[in-house]
Design a protein around this motif. Structure first.
Motif, PDB file in Angstrom:
ATOM      1  N   PHE A 202       0.861  -1.174   0.000  1.00 15.34           N
ATOM      2  CA  PHE A 202       0.000   0.000   0.000  1.00 15.34           C
ATOM      3  C   PHE A 202       0.902   1.229   0.000  1.00 15.34           C
ATOM      4  CE2 PHE A 202      -2.571  -3.325   1.869  1.00 15.34           C
ATOM      5  CZ  PHE A 202      -3.821  -3.130   1.301  1.00 15.34           C
ATOM      6  N   VAL A 203       0.596   2.180  -0.870  1.00 12.26           N
ATOM      7  CA  VAL A 203       1.421   3.377  -1.037  1.00 12.26           C
ATOM      8  C   VAL A 203       0.574   4.615  -0.790  1.00 12.26           C
ATOM      9  CG1 VAL A 203       2.610   4.788  -2.777  1.00 12.26           C
ATOM     10  CG2 VAL A 203       3.048   2.327  -2.654  1.00 12.26           C
ATOM     11  N   LEU A 204       1.137   5.584  -0.089  1.00 11.41           N
ATOM     12  CA  LEU A 204       0.517   6.896   0.075  1.00 11.41           C
ATOM     13  C   LEU A 204       1.568   7.954  -0.245  1.00 11.41           C
ATOM     14  CD1 LEU A 204      -1.519   9.044   0.961  1.00 11.41           C
ATOM     15  CD2 LEU A 204      -0.873   8.570   3.351  1.00 11.41           C
ATOM     16  N   VAL A 205       1.361   8.726  -1.312  1.00 12.20           N
ATOM     17  CA  VAL A 205       2.297   9.781  -1.690  1.00 12.20           C
ATOM     18  C   VAL A 205       2.057  10.996  -0.800  1.00 12.20           C
ATOM     19  CG1 VAL A 205       3.015  11.358  -3.527  1.00 12.20           C
ATOM     20  CG2 VAL A 205       2.495   8.982  -4.069  1.00 12.20           C
ATOM     21  N   VAL A 206       3.093  11.399  -0.071  1.00 12.86           N
ATOM     22  CA  VAL A 206       2.960  12.534   0.854  1.00 12.86           C
ATOM     23  C   VAL A 206       3.631  13.793   0.324  1.00 12.86           C
ATOM     24  CG1 VAL A 206       2.730  11.083   2.899  1.00 12.86           C
ATOM     25  CG2 VAL A 206       5.017  11.761   2.151  1.00 12.86           C
ATOM     26  N   LYS A 207       4.400  13.652  -0.763  1.00 15.55           N
ATOM     27  CA  LYS A 207       5.023  14.824  -1.379  1.00 15.55           C
ATOM     28  C   LYS A 207       5.296  14.524  -2.844  1.00 15.55           C
ATOM     29  CE  LYS A 207       9.213  17.687  -1.376  1.00 15.55           C
ATOM     30  NZ  LYS A 207      10.572  17.869  -0.814  1.00 15.55           N
TER      31      LYS A 207
ATOM     32  N   ILE B 208       0.558   8.879  -9.665  1.00 17.56           N
ATOM     33  CA  ILE B 208      -0.008   9.073  -8.330  1.00 17.56           C
ATOM     34  C   ILE B 208       0.475  10.403  -7.774  1.00 17.56           C
ATOM     35  CG2 ILE B 208      -0.242   8.115  -6.004  1.00 17.56           C
ATOM     36  CD1 ILE B 208      -1.487   6.377  -8.140  1.00 17.56           C
ATOM     37  N   GLN B 209      -0.469  11.284  -7.446  1.00 20.44           N
ATOM     38  CA  GLN B 209      -0.143  12.614  -6.948  1.00 20.44           C
ATOM     39  C   GLN B 209      -0.159  12.651  -5.426  1.00 20.44           C
ATOM     40  OE1 GLN B 209      -3.054  15.175  -8.755  1.00 20.44           O
ATOM     41  NE2 GLN B 209      -2.239  14.919 -10.824  1.00 20.44           N
ATOM     42  N   GLU B 210       0.335  13.738  -4.891  1.00 19.51           N
ATOM     43  CA  GLU B 210       0.342  13.947  -3.440  1.00 19.51           C
ATOM     44  C   GLU B 210      -1.075  13.786  -2.877  1.00 19.51           C
ATOM     45  OE1 GLU B 210       1.321  17.637  -0.409  1.00 19.51           O
ATOM     46  OE2 GLU B 210       2.615  17.337  -2.171  1.00 19.51           O
ATOM     47  N   GLY B 211      -1.188  12.986  -1.830  1.00 26.32           N
ATOM     48  CA  GLY B 211      -2.479  12.731  -1.217  1.00 26.32           C
ATOM     49  C   GLY B 211      -3.208  11.525  -1.774  1.00 26.32           C
ATOM     50  N   GLU B 212      -2.681  10.955  -2.865  1.00 24.46           N
ATOM     51  CA  GLU B 212      -3.262   9.756  -3.455  1.00 24.46           C
ATOM     52  C   GLU B 212      -2.425   8.541  -3.084  1.00 24.46           C
ATOM     53  OE1 GLU B 212      -5.165  11.765  -7.516  1.00 24.46           O
ATOM     54  OE2 GLU B 212      -3.351  10.533  -7.643  1.00 24.46           O
ATOM     55  N   GLY B 213      -2.963   7.361  -3.402  1.00 25.16           N
ATOM     56  CA  GLY B 213      -2.241   6.146  -3.054  1.00 25.16           C
ATOM     57  C   GLY B 213      -2.485   5.029  -4.039  1.00 25.16           C
ATOM     58  N   LEU B 214      -1.986   3.852  -3.677  1.00 26.42           N
ATOM     59  CA  LEU B 214      -2.000   2.717  -4.586  1.00 26.42           C
ATOM     60  C   LEU B 214      -1.943   1.430  -3.783  1.00 26.42           C
ATOM     61  CD1 LEU B 214      -1.764   2.342  -7.746  1.00 26.42           C
ATOM     62  CD2 LEU B 214       0.694   2.129  -7.381  1.00 26.42           C
ATOM     63  N   PHE B 215      -2.717   0.435  -4.228  1.00 28.89           N
ATOM     64  CA  PHE B 215      -2.583  -0.931  -3.725  1.00 28.89           C
ATOM     65  C   PHE B 215      -1.961  -1.761  -4.831  1.00 28.89           C
ATOM     66  CE2 PHE B 215      -4.557  -5.199  -4.119  1.00 28.89           C
ATOM     67  CZ  PHE B 215      -3.951  -5.820  -3.037  1.00 28.89           C
TER      68      PHE B 215
END
Length: 300
Positions: free
Chosen positions: A50-55, A69-76
């Motif tokens: 699981f990924v969460l882009v914070v910057k 994937i942009q800041e605030g978005e994520g990925l499984f």
């Protein structure tokens, strides 16, 4: 914790141990451009990711698909799928990475019903997590909470993490994706791994297209189609890029000689190695070696 040098075996399976002291999970922040390659190289692992882009912003490749994937978005990213990541537009991308063993997501009794079907499904290599979707927002918030729990380690934090993982999985399967199972896709994925495995075992030797194709039990033309579709490059271009990738580690050794490194990773010409290295890394092997030596001196 920043993993700067992904250790992978010949089949591209990541060798990093994804666990805390007592839990089969790992959660850490990754700055893409701090990796030894300047990007996260192609790899796979049994764990869910699981990924969460914070910057910033990143381009993730999962098998043959690219997703931004942009800041605030994520990925499984599902278990067993080849994936890599590069930052987009020099954004200095940082993301939280949560890797968890599938068997730990739910109890053994519930695993067969609610987890294993998603591992076996051939239409779910990844799921994009966008906060405007309620279920995805819940997952992203739980990733943040797990990251904080691992860093702070409050009393009973292990149980809190277990609760969040259950919530993550419940929200994931509530998004309504219809599972599909196609044996053809399973075979394709396995053949690609077999060909990559052969390259990683023999990259230091003379490598021919027919050798790679034979490893995947397919024709040379079909081999080229596999690589162009999944990796967006020819098989031999992948071999060259992999040799360059392996040379980076060797060049960091104090006694390393550029000519010796070139032959050790499979190039039969020092000038050809220098040319390909410069085009890939944007500096010569000697300049890279000196830059690494200077940086190491400053860090002491």
């Amino acid at each position: 914790m920043q993993i700067k040098d992904f250790r992978i075996d010949q089949s591209l399976r990541e060798l990093t141990e994804h666990r805390t002291v007592v839990l089969p999970i790992a959660c850490y922040e990754t700055t893409i451009n701090q990796n030894i390659n300047g990007y996260i190289p192609l790899h796979w692992h049994d764990e869910f990711q699981f990924v969460l882009v914070v910057k910033g912003e990143a381009i993730f490749q999962i098998n043959e698909e690219n997703v931004s994937i942009q800041e605030g978005e994520g990925l499984f990213i599902n278990s067993g799928y080849l994936h890599m990541a590069k930052e987009k537009n020099n954004s200095g991308c940082v993301y939280i990475c949560l890797n968890v063993s599938p068997s730990f997501v739910l109890s053994q009794e519930l695993y067969t019903i609610y987890v294993n079907p998603y591992i076996q499904a051939t239409n779910i290599s990844y799921i994009r997590l966008v906060s405007k979707e309620f279920w995805a927002k819940n997952i992203l918030e739980s990733i943040l909470q797990i990251n904080q729990l691992i860093n702070q380690k409050p009393r009973y934090y292990e149980m809190d993490i277990s609760v969040h993982l259950t919530l993550i999985w419940k929200n994931l399967i509530e998004n309504g994706i219809q599972l599909e199972y196609e044996q053809v896709e399973v075979v394709k994925n396995q053949r690609m791994k077999q060909m990559l495995n052969w390259i990683h075992q023999h990259y230091a030797e003379k490598v021919l297209l027919e050798d790679i194709a034979r490893a995947g039990q397919i024709s040379r033309s079909e081999c080229c189609r596999y690589f162009k579709r999944i990796l967006k490059k020819t098989p031999m271009k992948y071999v060259t890029d992999y040799r360059i990738q392996k040379s980076l580690i060797l060049l960091q050794q104090f006694e390393a000689n550029v000519t010796d490194v070139a032959y050790r990773v499979g190039f039969n010409s020092t000038s050809y190695f220098i040319d390909k290295f410069r085009k890939t890394i944007n500096m010569t092997p000697l300049a890279y070696k000196n830059k690494y030596k200077n940086n190491s001196t400053l860090e002491r």
